[in-house]
Write an enzyme that holds these catalytic residues in place. Structure first.
Site, PDB file in Angstrom:
ATOM      1  CB  CYS A   2      -0.893  -0.107   1.410  1.00  5.96           C
ATOM      2  SG  CYS A   2      -1.459  -1.304   1.492  1.00  5.96           S
ATOM      3  NE  ARG A  27       3.974   1.971  -2.323  1.00  6.80           N
ATOM      4  CZ  ARG A  27       5.106   1.562  -1.582  1.00  6.80           C
ATOM      5  NH1 ARG A  27       6.395   1.579  -1.692  1.00  6.80           N
ATOM      6  NH2 ARG A  27       4.969   0.682  -0.184  1.00  6.80           N
ATOM      7  CD1 TRP A  89      -1.217  -5.703  -2.550  1.00  4.83           C
ATOM      8  CD2 TRP A  89      -1.319  -4.679  -4.737  1.00  4.83           C
ATOM      9  NE1 TRP A  89      -0.758  -6.335  -3.676  1.00  4.83           N
ATOM     10  CE2 TRP A  89      -0.852  -6.593  -4.845  1.00  4.83           C
ATOM     11  CE3 TRP A  89      -1.533  -4.051  -5.968  1.00  4.83           C
ATOM     12  CZ2 TRP A  89      -0.842  -6.910  -6.064  1.00  4.83           C
ATOM     13  CZ3 TRP A  89      -0.741  -4.627  -7.348  1.00  4.83           C
ATOM     14  CH2 TRP A  89      -0.450  -5.783  -7.368  1.00  4.83           C
ATOM     15  CG  ASN A 115       2.852  -0.613   2.852  1.00  2.55           C
ATOM     16  OD1 ASN A 115       2.645  -1.764   3.211  1.00  2.55           O
ATOM     17  ND2 ASN A 115       4.061  -0.493   3.159  1.00  2.55           N
ATOM     18  N   GLY A 116       1.141  -3.487   4.912  1.00  5.17           N
ATOM     19  CA  GLY A 116       1.218  -4.467   5.906  1.00  5.17           C
ATOM     20  C   GLY A 116       0.604  -5.509   6.182  1.00  5.17           C
ATOM     21  CD  GLU A 497      11.855 -17.914 -13.390  1.00  4.48           C
ATOM     22  OE1 GLU A 497      11.265 -16.827 -13.387  1.00  4.48           O
ATOM     23  OE2 GLU A 497      10.724 -18.523 -13.526  1.00  4.48           O
ATOM     24  CE  LYS A 501      12.275 -13.591 -15.011  1.00  3.83           C
ATOM     25  NZ  LYS A 501      11.091 -14.836 -14.245  1.00  3.83           N
ATOM     26  CD  GLU A 504      11.220 -13.619 -18.525  1.00  5.30           C
ATOM     27  OE1 GLU A 504      10.063 -13.190 -19.503  1.00  5.30           O
ATOM     28  OE2 GLU A 504      11.818 -14.013 -17.590  1.00  5.30           O
ATOM     29  CG  HIS A 520      19.237 -40.026 -22.195  1.00  2.00           C
ATOM     30  ND1 HIS A 520      20.174 -41.303 -22.569  1.00  2.00           N
ATOM     31  CD2 HIS A 520      19.400 -40.197 -20.365  1.00  2.00           C
ATOM     32  CE1 HIS A 520      19.782 -41.374 -21.037  1.00  2.00           C
ATOM     33  NE2 HIS A 520      19.445 -40.974 -20.491  1.00  2.00           N
ATOM     34  CE  LYS A 619       5.179  -8.569 -14.109  1.00  2.00           C
ATOM     35  NZ  LYS A 619       6.108  -9.130 -13.646  1.00  2.00           N
TER      36      LYS A 619
END
Ligand code: AGP
Length: 624
Positions: A2, A27, A89, A115-116, A497, A501, A504, A520, A619
């Protein structure tokens, strides 16, 4: 995450506060609100949706609909000179006007913005309700206003200090009291809080952009501190009330840098936000060491005991997080787990049963293939859970139940903090199912929970400790035209992953393979200088991984290995070794991915590429 802004000083502040919120829009948020204090009365306007809705609601208040109040008369000499504003948020409680901040106490005398996460909110809610407090929202944050009310005896700073002592969690908040039109009091526990010092005025905010256009003089508030702010400045104490001296600093950032909290890109900012993202995602789900609390998820224990198969569907990075989850959940619960790429699952006419738990992982909550896969599974009778980072997203409507990650808005196209938050969420599900089904000894559950609670600081430590080494390797390897990633067991999704990264954001072709698969075929790709990145963290298959490392080195490959602290066998086997802190081997992916994110980042930056908005990528992929 937030956005908080508070103001006290010589100027009418309604528009100043809303302008501050606009600077925090990056944010991410789903609702907003403002409280202003004038003539001993606090007036509040809240609105769901973006800030133009709040402006409309404020304008409506201005025209006296539905009442006359500080918000209405906020401009000109009569205007309120103290106030709080917030962008929300959502994490606890739906996206509604009532749940938007600021929140008040029973008498609307004390208002707060937060916030939190308040970890012990259920406990405190029960206590305060028993004491006669009435709540108007579903949020954990409102608790703070009532706690301050509980302790208030004429001194706002003291009441905040005592309330701080009752709270557990990961948060920052600011409080205002109708009897004190000249002072704001804030408190910080991990989540950021900062003071902006102006001439006969001061701001309190969760991030510098909120007031950067008004002042560049800032006073940092550290974790476990309480700050009292008035028009003349600020004073800081620790939780015992002892004063702490601190210098005011001058900020040189421009607005763009400020939005990135001083980092050069959103991706680097988000890599550094992973400790917070994981801490908030596990926060009140691990209230104690004794077990996982997933009471927010609508899966009853009977169903949890009867589940005969789990199917995980997702795309891209979310798929890799699911794959980490697969290894952990199967190990701890002995439930067979099927993984599938959502765009494949939805068209392969899958066999689905009512005893299936289908988990759709999607940070945006809007990825078309994952949504379609979830809908298909639901139509065929499965119980469908969504793991998403966005409240109110389509996934939350398509699924039967939702477990939210709490990474906050992710702006960089290359997912980083949402990956680690998703992996943390998978561990929570695995541990919860294991405790309900009794398939994992309680002492092991307690041990893993203790390790998970240490994770945010281990992640922070790892990002710091590996940075120089990774930069050096990136410098040496940035001109390479192909990278191979190798791993086994729970190290394999980390490789997948890491390879994604690099691919991309640097556009360099990469391949990631189960190390046992090398002979193989993929081994043919190697030549004298091929960089091979190997996840060789401690696990039951480390020896096997090391024999694969020997295999590729024998063909001249240049091996970069990610190893567990103290496991020197890897250093003897690889050309470059990057150590991560020791923890339970099943939890290592949360740390092993960090140097791989940084490697991709530094190589792309070295090649002058826009890591926040790589070519050809969006995104959120809402197309079929
Ligand atoms: C990851 O860095 C990419 N942005 C992409 O692979 C992403 O993970 C994928 O599109 C899934 O997105 P979702 O989690 O929002 O569903």
């Amino acid at each position: 995450m937030c956005g908080i802004v508070g103001y006290v000083g010589r100027r009418p502040c309604r528009d100043l506060l809303i302008a501050g919120l606009e600077k925090l829009e990056y944010r991410g948020y789903d609702s907003a609100g403002i409280s202003l204090l004038a003539d001993g009365h606090i007036d509040t306007v809240r609105a769901v949706g973006n800030l133009s809705n709040l402006r409309t609601a404020v304008a409506a208040a201005q025209n006296g609909q539905p009442r006359e109040g500080a918000v209405a008369v906020a401009t000109g000499d009569g205007g309120a000179r103290i106030g709080l504003a917030h962008t929300r948020w959502a994490t606890h409680g739906r996206v509604t006007e009532e749940n938007a901040h600021p929140h008040g106490d029973c008498g609307d005398q004390i208002h707060i913005v937060l916030n939190g996460i308040v970890e012990n909110h259920s406990e405190l809610h029960a206590e305060l309700t028993a004491e006669g407090h009435g709540f108007t929202s579903e949020t954990d944050a409102e608790i703070v206003a009532h706690l301050i009310e509980r302790h208030y005896d004429g001194d706002l700073t003291e009441a905040v200090r005592l309330a701080f002592g009752d709270l557990r969690g990961h948060y920052a908040f600011v409080a205002m009291h109708a009897d004190h039109p000249d002072v704001l009091v804030g408190a910080r526990k991990e989540c950021p809080l900062i003071v902006g010092i102006g001439t006969e005025e001061a701001f309190l905010a969760s991030a510098i952009p909120a007031f950067l256009s008004e002042t560049r003089s800032v006073l940092q508030v550290e974790t476990d501190e309480i700050v009292t702010v008035d028009a003349e400045g600020a004073s800081i104490t620790d939780p015992s009330g002892t004063g702490i001296a601190r210098e005011v600093e001058e900020v040189t950032w421009d607005e763009d840098a400020a939005e990135k909290a001083g980092y050069p890109t959103f991706m680097m900012k988000e890599i550094h936000e992973q400790p917070e993202a994981v801490a908030e995602t596990i926060a009140d789900r691990l209230p104690t060491l004794d077990g996982v609390d997933l009471s927010e998820v609508d899966i009853d224990e009977d169903f949890a005991r009867s589940v005969s198969r789990i199917v995980i569907v997702a795309c891209g990075t979310s798929y890799h997080a699911g794959l980490v989850g697969r290894y952990a959940i199967e190990l701890w619960t002995r439930i067979p787990i099927e993984m599938d790429i959502a765009s494949e699952y939805r068209y392969r006419d899958p066999v689905v049963s009512e005893k299936d738990l289908v988990i759709g992982i999607t940070q945006s909550g809007e990825t078309a293939d994952t949504l379609a896969a979830m809908r298909l599974a639901k139509e065929r009778g499965a119980k469908v859970m969504a793991i998403t980072n966005v409240m109110g997203s389509q996934a939350t409507r398509d699924a039967d139940t939702v477990l939210y990650t709490r990474a906050g808005l992710e702006i960089g196209v290359a997912a980083t903090k949402t990956f680690t938050a998703q992996v943390a969420a998978m561990y929570l599900i695995g541990l919860w199912l294991a405790q309900v089904r009794g398939t994992f000894p309680i002492e092991d559950v307690r041990r893993i929970i203790a390790e998970l609670k240490r994770m945010p600081s281990m992640i922070e430590q790892t990002i710091e400790s590996v940075d120089d080494r990774v930069r050096a390797i990136a410098r040496a390897q940035a001109d390479q035209r192909f990278f191979l990633y190798l791993g086994r067991n729970i190290g394999l999704p980390v490789c997948l992953e890491g390879a994604l990264k690099l691919r991309e954001i640097s556009y360099i072709p990469t391949d990631a393979y189960a190390a046992g698969e090398m002979k193989h075929g993929p081994i043919a790709l190697l030549d004298e200088s091929t960089p091979v990145v190997c996840v060789a963290t401690e696990s039951p298959v480390l020896e096997k991984v090391l024999s694969n490392v020997a295999e590729v080195r024998a063909r001249g490959a240049d091996v970069v290995a990610i190893a567990t602290e103290g496991s020197t066998v890897v250093e003897d086997a690889a050309d470059h070794t990057i150590y991560i802190p020791r923890t339970d081997w099943v939890l290592q992916p949360l740390l092993a991915i960090l140097p791989l994110q940084l490697l991709a980042y530094y190589i792309a930056r070295r090649n002058g590429l826009n890591v926040d908005q790589p070519r050809n990528l969006a995104k959120t992929v809402t197309v079929e």
